[in-house]
Scaffold this motif. Structure first.
Motif, PDB file in Angstrom:
ATOM      1  N   MET A 103       4.022   9.918  -7.660  1.00  0.00           N
ATOM      2  CA  MET A 103       5.019  10.132  -8.706  1.00  0.00           C
ATOM      3  C   MET A 103       4.396  10.308 -10.087  1.00  0.00           C
ATOM      4  SD  MET A 103       7.790  10.272  -7.032  1.00  0.00           S
ATOM      5  CE  MET A 103       8.872  10.365  -8.436  1.00  0.00           C
ATOM      6  N   LEU A 104       3.147   9.886 -10.249  1.00  0.00           N
ATOM      7  CA  LEU A 104       2.491  10.047 -11.547  1.00  0.00           C
ATOM      8  C   LEU A 104       2.256  11.525 -11.847  1.00  0.00           C
ATOM      9  CD1 LEU A 104      -0.257   7.255 -11.447  1.00  0.00           C
ATOM     10  CD2 LEU A 104       1.761   7.317 -12.931  1.00  0.00           C
ATOM     11  N   PRO A 105       2.415  11.915 -13.115  1.00  0.00           N
ATOM     12  CA  PRO A 105       2.063  13.289 -13.478  1.00  0.00           C
ATOM     13  C   PRO A 105       0.578  13.529 -13.176  1.00  0.00           C
ATOM     14  CG  PRO A 105       3.194  12.185 -15.289  1.00  0.00           C
ATOM     15  CD  PRO A 105       2.905  11.146 -14.254  1.00  0.00           C
ATOM     16  N   GLN A 106       0.247  14.750 -12.843  1.00  0.00           N
ATOM     17  CA  GLN A 106      -1.120  15.100 -12.449  1.00  0.00           C
ATOM     18  C   GLN A 106      -2.157  14.616 -13.464  1.00  0.00           C
ATOM     19  OE1 GLN A 106      -1.694  16.658  -9.480  1.00  0.00           O
ATOM     20  NE2 GLN A 106      -3.897  16.503  -9.765  1.00  0.00           N
ATOM     21  N   ASP A 107      -1.859  14.771 -14.752  1.00  0.00           N
ATOM     22  CA  ASP A 107      -2.838  14.408 -15.780  1.00  0.00           C
ATOM     23  C   ASP A 107      -2.974  12.900 -15.979  1.00  0.00           C
ATOM     24  OD1 ASP A 107      -0.254  14.310 -16.882  1.00  0.00           O
ATOM     25  OD2 ASP A 107      -1.014  14.661 -18.914  1.00  0.00           O
ATOM     26  N   LYS A 108      -2.118  12.103 -15.322  1.00  0.00           N
ATOM     27  CA  LYS A 108      -2.203  10.644 -15.435  1.00  0.00           C
ATOM     28  C   LYS A 108      -2.593   9.971 -14.127  1.00  0.00           C
ATOM     29  CE  LYS A 108       0.909  10.022 -19.290  1.00  0.00           C
ATOM     30  NZ  LYS A 108       1.977   9.196 -19.839  1.00  0.00           N
ATOM     31  N   ARG A 109      -2.994  10.755 -13.146  1.00  0.00           N
ATOM     32  CA  ARG A 109      -3.366  10.186 -11.851  1.00  0.00           C
ATOM     33  C   ARG A 109      -4.778   9.633 -11.895  1.00  0.00           C
ATOM     34  NH1 ARG A 109      -0.889  14.556  -7.702  1.00  0.00           N
ATOM     35  NH2 ARG A 109       1.275  14.079  -8.179  1.00  0.00           N
ATOM     36  N   ASN A 110      -4.853   8.352 -12.266  1.00  0.00           N
ATOM     37  CA  ASN A 110      -6.116   7.616 -12.220  1.00  0.00           C
ATOM     38  C   ASN A 110      -5.776   6.169 -11.901  1.00  0.00           C
ATOM     39  OD1 ASN A 110      -5.899   6.047 -14.847  1.00  0.00           O
ATOM     40  ND2 ASN A 110      -5.711   8.151 -15.619  1.00  0.00           N
ATOM     41  N   GLN A 142      -1.369   0.078 -14.152  1.00  0.00           N
ATOM     42  CA  GLN A 142      -0.470  -0.254 -15.256  1.00  0.00           C
ATOM     43  C   GLN A 142       0.996  -0.019 -14.858  1.00  0.00           C
ATOM     44  OE1 GLN A 142      -1.293   1.898 -18.865  1.00  0.00           O
ATOM     45  NE2 GLN A 142       0.589   1.231 -19.834  1.00  0.00           N
ATOM     46  N   GLN A 143       1.264   1.117 -14.272  1.00  0.00           N
ATOM     47  CA  GLN A 143       2.641   1.430 -13.894  1.00  0.00           C
ATOM     48  C   GLN A 143       3.134   0.558 -12.739  1.00  0.00           C
ATOM     49  OE1 GLN A 143       4.609   3.210 -15.735  1.00  0.00           O
ATOM     50  NE2 GLN A 143       2.878   3.680 -17.066  1.00  0.00           N
ATOM     51  N   PHE A 144       2.276   0.299 -11.772  1.00  0.00           N
ATOM     52  CA  PHE A 144       2.665  -0.533 -10.635  1.00  0.00           C
ATOM     53  C   PHE A 144       2.973  -1.957 -11.093  1.00  0.00           C
ATOM     54  CE2 PHE A 144       2.085  -2.948  -6.702  1.00  0.00           C
ATOM     55  CZ  PHE A 144       2.837  -2.186  -5.835  1.00  0.00           C
ATOM     56  N   ARG A 145       2.115  -2.507 -11.937  1.00  0.00           N
ATOM     57  CA  ARG A 145       2.362  -3.858 -12.451  1.00  0.00           C
ATOM     58  C   ARG A 145       3.636  -3.913 -13.292  1.00  0.00           C
ATOM     59  NH1 ARG A 145      -1.847  -7.479 -11.758  1.00  0.00           N
ATOM     60  NH2 ARG A 145      -3.810  -6.538 -11.092  1.00  0.00           N
ATOM     61  N   ARG A 146       3.895  -2.856 -14.062  1.00  0.00           N
ATOM     62  CA  ARG A 146       5.113  -2.802 -14.867  1.00  0.00           C
ATOM     63  C   ARG A 146       6.347  -2.857 -13.971  1.00  0.00           C
ATOM     64  NH1 ARG A 146       8.663   0.985 -16.266  1.00  0.00           N
ATOM     65  NH2 ARG A 146       7.527   2.622 -15.169  1.00  0.00           N
ATOM     66  N   ILE A 147       6.322  -2.094 -12.891  1.00  0.00           N
ATOM     67  CA  ILE A 147       7.452  -2.057 -11.971  1.00  0.00           C
ATOM     68  C   ILE A 147       7.622  -3.396 -11.262  1.00  0.00           C
ATOM     69  CG2 ILE A 147       8.268  -1.007  -9.815  1.00  0.00           C
ATOM     70  CD1 ILE A 147       6.906   1.622 -10.869  1.00  0.00           C
ATOM     71  N   VAL A 148       6.517  -3.984 -10.792  1.00  0.00           N
ATOM     72  CA  VAL A 148       6.584  -5.279 -10.103  1.00  0.00           C
ATOM     73  C   VAL A 148       7.057  -6.372 -11.057  1.00  0.00           C
ATOM     74  CG1 VAL A 148       5.201  -7.085  -8.992  1.00  0.00           C
ATOM     75  CG2 VAL A 148       4.902  -4.695  -8.326  1.00  0.00           C
ATOM     76  N   ARG A 150       0.825  -1.211   0.000  1.00  0.00           N
ATOM     77  CA  ARG A 150       0.000   0.000   0.000  1.00  0.00           C
ATOM     78  C   ARG A 150       0.862   1.265   0.000  1.00  0.00           C
ATOM     79  NH1 ARG A 150      -5.497  -1.023   1.102  1.00  0.00           N
ATOM     80  NH2 ARG A 150      -5.840  -3.239   1.510  1.00  0.00           N
ATOM     81  N   GLN A 151       1.968   1.236   0.728  1.00  0.00           N
ATOM     82  CA  GLN A 151       2.873   2.381   0.714  1.00  0.00           C
ATOM     83  C   GLN A 151       3.497   2.563  -0.667  1.00  0.00           C
ATOM     84  OE1 GLN A 151       5.477   1.404   3.993  1.00  0.00           O
ATOM     85  NE2 GLN A 151       4.333   2.697   5.405  1.00  0.00           N
ATOM     86  N   ALA A 152       3.851   1.461  -1.308  1.00  0.00           N
ATOM     87  CA  ALA A 152       4.419   1.543  -2.659  1.00  0.00           C
ATOM     88  C   ALA A 152       3.388   2.090  -3.648  1.00  0.00           C
ATOM     89  CB  ALA A 152       4.922   0.172  -3.104  1.00  0.00           C
ATOM     90  N   LEU A 153       2.141   1.671  -3.510  1.00  0.00           N
ATOM     91  CA  LEU A 153       1.080   2.202  -4.376  1.00  0.00           C
ATOM     92  C   LEU A 153       0.918   3.709  -4.167  1.00  0.00           C
ATOM     93  CD1 LEU A 153      -1.599  -0.611  -4.081  1.00  0.00           C
ATOM     94  CD2 LEU A 153      -0.549   0.191  -6.203  1.00  0.00           C
ATOM     95  N   GLN A 154       0.947   4.115  -2.920  1.00  0.00           N
ATOM     96  CA  GLN A 154       0.805   5.533  -2.596  1.00  0.00           C
ATOM     97  C   GLN A 154       1.963   6.337  -3.195  1.00  0.00           C
ATOM     98  OE1 GLN A 154       0.693   6.283   1.647  1.00  0.00           O
ATOM     99  NE2 GLN A 154      -1.099   7.577   1.363  1.00  0.00           N
TER     100      GLN A 154
END
Length: 76
Positions: A40-47, A53-59, A31-35
């Motif tokens: 870190m996401l740009p404002q216009d991509k915060r959804n 998508q980004q979290f799964r890519r990193i994991v 949960r901390q990593a998700l937060q």
């Protein structure tokens, strides 16, 4: 707080470590990593979809690196 080392060959030591790091610890870390990823996401991509998508890519990348390192260093 006393520092206690973990001996992977000592079953009692492993049990103590498992008690200390319960599933709740893993849940909290994720949960901390998700937060952090959200922040870190740009404002216009915060959804939620972009976050997932980004979290799964990193994991996925981290797991792939772990597998490669395991092979390189002669894992079991």
């Amino acid at each position: 707080m006393a520092f206690q080392t973990f001996d992977p060959d000592d079953e009692e030591s492993f049990d103590k470590m498992r008690e200390f790091f319960s599933p709740a610890q893993v849940d909290q870390s994720v949960r901390q990593a998700l937060q952090m990823c959200w922040m870190m996401l740009p404002q216009d991509k915060r959804n939620v979809d972009e976050l997932e998508q980004q979290f799964r890519r990193i994991v996925d990348r981290a797991l792939q690196d772990l597998r490669e390192d395991d092979q390189a260093f002669g894992g079991p």
